[in-house]
Design a protein around this motif. Sequence first.
Motif, PDB file in Angstrom:
ATOM      1  N   LEU A 265      -5.481  -0.800  -7.085  1.00  0.00           N
ATOM      2  CA  LEU A 265      -6.406   0.318  -6.881  1.00  0.00           C
ATOM      3  C   LEU A 265      -5.614   1.600  -6.639  1.00  0.00           C
ATOM      4  O   LEU A 265      -4.677   1.619  -5.844  1.00  0.00           O
ATOM      5  CB  LEU A 265      -7.311   0.026  -5.687  1.00  0.00           C
ATOM      6  CG  LEU A 265      -8.552   0.881  -5.501  1.00  0.00           C
ATOM      7  CD1 LEU A 265      -9.478   0.768  -6.712  1.00  0.00           C
ATOM      8  CD2 LEU A 265      -9.303   0.446  -4.248  1.00  0.00           C
TER       9      LEU A 265
ATOM     10  N   CYS B 258      -0.710   3.158   4.922  1.00  0.00           N
ATOM     11  CA  CYS B 258       0.277   2.761   3.902  1.00  0.00           C
ATOM     12  C   CYS B 258       1.454   1.993   4.495  1.00  0.00           C
ATOM     13  O   CYS B 258       1.865   2.234   5.632  1.00  0.00           O
ATOM     14  CB  CYS B 258       0.789   3.992   3.155  1.00  0.00           C
ATOM     15  SG  CYS B 258      -0.527   4.910   2.307  1.00  0.00           S
TER      16      CYS B 258
ATOM     17  N   PHE C  23      -2.152   5.354  -2.796  1.00  0.00           N
ATOM     18  CA  PHE C  23      -3.018   6.256  -2.037  1.00  0.00           C
ATOM     19  C   PHE C  23      -2.439   7.663  -2.072  1.00  0.00           C
ATOM     20  O   PHE C  23      -1.379   7.937  -1.492  1.00  0.00           O
ATOM     21  CB  PHE C  23      -3.105   5.739  -0.592  1.00  0.00           C
ATOM     22  CG  PHE C  23      -4.118   6.450   0.270  1.00  0.00           C
ATOM     23  CD1 PHE C  23      -5.446   6.507  -0.100  1.00  0.00           C
ATOM     24  CD2 PHE C  23      -3.732   7.029   1.465  1.00  0.00           C
ATOM     25  CE1 PHE C  23      -6.384   7.151   0.710  1.00  0.00           C
ATOM     26  CE2 PHE C  23      -4.654   7.668   2.278  1.00  0.00           C
ATOM     27  CZ  PHE C  23      -5.986   7.723   1.913  1.00  0.00           C
TER      28      PHE C  23
ATOM     29  N   MET D 144     -11.077  -0.127   2.057  1.00  0.00           N
ATOM     30  CA  MET D 144      -9.681  -0.174   1.637  1.00  0.00           C
ATOM     31  C   MET D 144      -8.862  -1.118   2.530  1.00  0.00           C
ATOM     32  O   MET D 144      -7.981  -1.836   2.057  1.00  0.00           O
ATOM     33  CB  MET D 144      -9.062   1.220   1.658  1.00  0.00           C
ATOM     34  CG  MET D 144      -9.623   2.195   0.630  1.00  0.00           C
ATOM     35  SD  MET D 144      -9.441   1.593  -1.071  1.00  0.00           S
ATOM     36  CE  MET D 144     -11.006   0.768  -1.317  1.00  0.00           C
TER      37      MET D 144
ATOM     38  N   LYS E 277      -4.333  -6.842  -1.876  1.00  0.00           N
ATOM     39  CA  LYS E 277      -4.413  -6.004  -3.070  1.00  0.00           C
ATOM     40  C   LYS E 277      -3.277  -4.970  -3.038  1.00  0.00           C
ATOM     41  O   LYS E 277      -2.811  -4.568  -1.976  1.00  0.00           O
ATOM     42  CB  LYS E 277      -5.749  -5.261  -3.118  1.00  0.00           C
ATOM     43  CG  LYS E 277      -6.972  -6.164  -3.108  1.00  0.00           C
ATOM     44  CD  LYS E 277      -7.272  -6.723  -4.473  1.00  0.00           C
ATOM     45  CE  LYS E 277      -8.589  -7.491  -4.470  1.00  0.00           C
ATOM     46  NZ  LYS E 277      -8.909  -8.023  -5.800  1.00  0.00           N
ATOM     47  N   THR E 278      -2.865  -4.516  -4.223  1.00  0.00           N
ATOM     48  CA  THR E 278      -1.889  -3.434  -4.318  1.00  0.00           C
ATOM     49  C   THR E 278      -2.652  -2.118  -4.414  1.00  0.00           C
ATOM     50  O   THR E 278      -3.562  -1.972  -5.242  1.00  0.00           O
ATOM     51  CB  THR E 278      -1.007  -3.601  -5.568  1.00  0.00           C
ATOM     52  OG1 THR E 278      -0.366  -4.878  -5.511  1.00  0.00           O
ATOM     53  CG2 THR E 278       0.048  -2.505  -5.635  1.00  0.00           C
ATOM     54  N   ILE E 279      -2.286  -1.151  -3.563  1.00  0.00           N
ATOM     55  CA  ILE E 279      -3.020   0.113  -3.507  1.00  0.00           C
ATOM     56  C   ILE E 279      -2.047   1.281  -3.552  1.00  0.00           C
ATOM     57  O   ILE E 279      -1.019   1.274  -2.870  1.00  0.00           O
ATOM     58  CB  ILE E 279      -3.876   0.201  -2.217  1.00  0.00           C
ATOM     59  CG1 ILE E 279      -4.851  -0.985  -2.135  1.00  0.00           C
ATOM     60  CG2 ILE E 279      -4.629   1.520  -2.152  1.00  0.00           C
ATOM     61  CD1 ILE E 279      -5.584  -1.095  -0.805  1.00  0.00           C
TER      62      ILE E 279
ATOM     63  N   VAL F  50       0.879  -1.169   0.000  1.00  0.00           N
ATOM     64  CA  VAL F  50       0.000   0.000   0.000  1.00  0.00           C
ATOM     65  C   VAL F  50       0.913   1.215   0.000  1.00  0.00           C
ATOM     66  O   VAL F  50       1.571   1.507   0.995  1.00  0.00           O
ATOM     67  CB  VAL F  50      -0.934   0.018   1.231  1.00  0.00           C
ATOM     68  CG1 VAL F  50      -1.858   1.237   1.178  1.00  0.00           C
ATOM     69  CG2 VAL F  50      -1.753  -1.264   1.303  1.00  0.00           C
TER      70      VAL F  50
ATOM     71  N   TYR G 138      -9.444  -4.572   1.425  1.00  0.00           N
ATOM     72  CA  TYR G 138      -8.608  -4.873   0.261  1.00  0.00           C
ATOM     73  C   TYR G 138      -7.163  -5.125   0.684  1.00  0.00           C
ATOM     74  O   TYR G 138      -6.480  -5.995   0.153  1.00  0.00           O
ATOM     75  CB  TYR G 138      -8.661  -3.719  -0.736  1.00  0.00           C
ATOM     76  CG  TYR G 138      -9.837  -3.750  -1.683  1.00  0.00           C
ATOM     77  CD1 TYR G 138     -10.879  -4.660  -1.529  1.00  0.00           C
ATOM     78  CD2 TYR G 138      -9.911  -2.867  -2.744  1.00  0.00           C
ATOM     79  CE1 TYR G 138     -11.946  -4.694  -2.387  1.00  0.00           C
ATOM     80  CE2 TYR G 138     -10.982  -2.886  -3.626  1.00  0.00           C
ATOM     81  CZ  TYR G 138     -11.999  -3.800  -3.443  1.00  0.00           C
ATOM     82  OH  TYR G 138     -13.046  -3.834  -4.320  1.00  0.00           O
ATOM     83  N   LYS G 139      -6.699  -4.331   1.637  1.00  0.00           N
ATOM     84  CA  LYS G 139      -5.330  -4.456   2.134  1.00  0.00           C
ATOM     85  C   LYS G 139      -5.108  -5.845   2.732  1.00  0.00           C
ATOM     86  O   LYS G 139      -4.085  -6.502   2.470  1.00  0.00           O
ATOM     87  CB  LYS G 139      -5.067  -3.360   3.165  1.00  0.00           C
ATOM     88  CG  LYS G 139      -3.663  -3.318   3.741  1.00  0.00           C
ATOM     89  CD  LYS G 139      -3.551  -2.148   4.714  1.00  0.00           C
ATOM     90  CE  LYS G 139      -2.190  -2.094   5.388  1.00  0.00           C
ATOM     91  NZ  LYS G 139      -2.098  -0.947   6.336  1.00  0.00           N
TER      92      LYS G 139
ATOM     93  N   ILE H 241      -6.134   5.512  -5.495  1.00  0.00           N
ATOM     94  CA  ILE H 241      -7.078   6.436  -4.867  1.00  0.00           C
ATOM     95  C   ILE H 241      -6.431   7.819  -4.826  1.00  0.00           C
ATOM     96  O   ILE H 241      -5.464   8.043  -4.102  1.00  0.00           O
ATOM     97  CB  ILE H 241      -7.431   5.982  -3.432  1.00  0.00           C
ATOM     98  CG1 ILE H 241      -7.849   4.521  -3.414  1.00  0.00           C
ATOM     99  CG2 ILE H 241      -8.529   6.852  -2.841  1.00  0.00           C
ATOM    100  CD1 ILE H 241      -7.843   3.884  -2.050  1.00  0.00           C
TER     101      ILE H 241
END
Length: 265
Positions: free
Chosen positions: A165, A210, A198, A186, A194-196, A52, A189-190, A167
């Motif tokens: 994702l 993060c 932010f 979120m 998932k790769t995020i 993240v 998802y974390k 954001i």
Amino acid sequence: MAESVIIKNVTKTYRMYKTKGEQLKDLVLPGKSGSDFNAIEDISFAVEKGDVVGLVGINGSGKSTLSNIIGGIVPPTSGEVIVDGEVNVIAINAGLNSQLTGIENIEFKCLLMGYSKERIAKVMPEIIEFSELGDFIYQPVKKYSSGMKSKLGFAISVTADPDILIIDEALSVGDQTFADKSLAKMNEYKKRGKTIFFVSHNLSQVRSFCTKIAWIEGGHLREFGPTNIVMKNYSEFIKKYHKLSPEDQKAFRDKLANRRKQNNK
């Protein structure tokens, strides 16, 4: 762990003009008028699946440009972005047609994501409920506030369940209740790996949410690494920056902007 996103020497250059006349002259005689501006320049880093990544930096640093390039909305001028998986970008107005109603935007965006009509019918109630727009879902998006647009875009994108994702300030508008619900989604998802990415000016959210930080300054990657290390350095920079007078803050921003200009007249 496998890499999810690899950014290699990415630069995005825009042609800038002071007047319409300069723009017209450049069309007739390319390179004779206007100048180039590097929104971001020679940025490289790799992100692993499940990371993240907070993109931080003062206004105009190039965070949104980078996030749009990662999301495939804007092509880089040079360099390469390698993405392993489906990407969705959540930003105010991202992909929304202001002339269409909320319902029509849901159908349109879902069709673009490859959904069948049957699947759209199935996810429609879930998207409407998450958006909290009520009867406004039947109104044209041009009548929406920025917070309402953000709610609709967020509701559509999270329902798509992408691998990656992005954001971009989408939680900075609207009410706190929706922001809390969105952050909870979120975090879900974390936990699922998932790769995020932010993008936010809310440093407390960035710090708690993060795992890594990419600090963008004047279009360049100043630092990339674990949140506890980079956020400590960035927070110290922000404290010093905010202590500057408005004139000195502007001088600092102007100095960074001038480094990014290439006068080609």
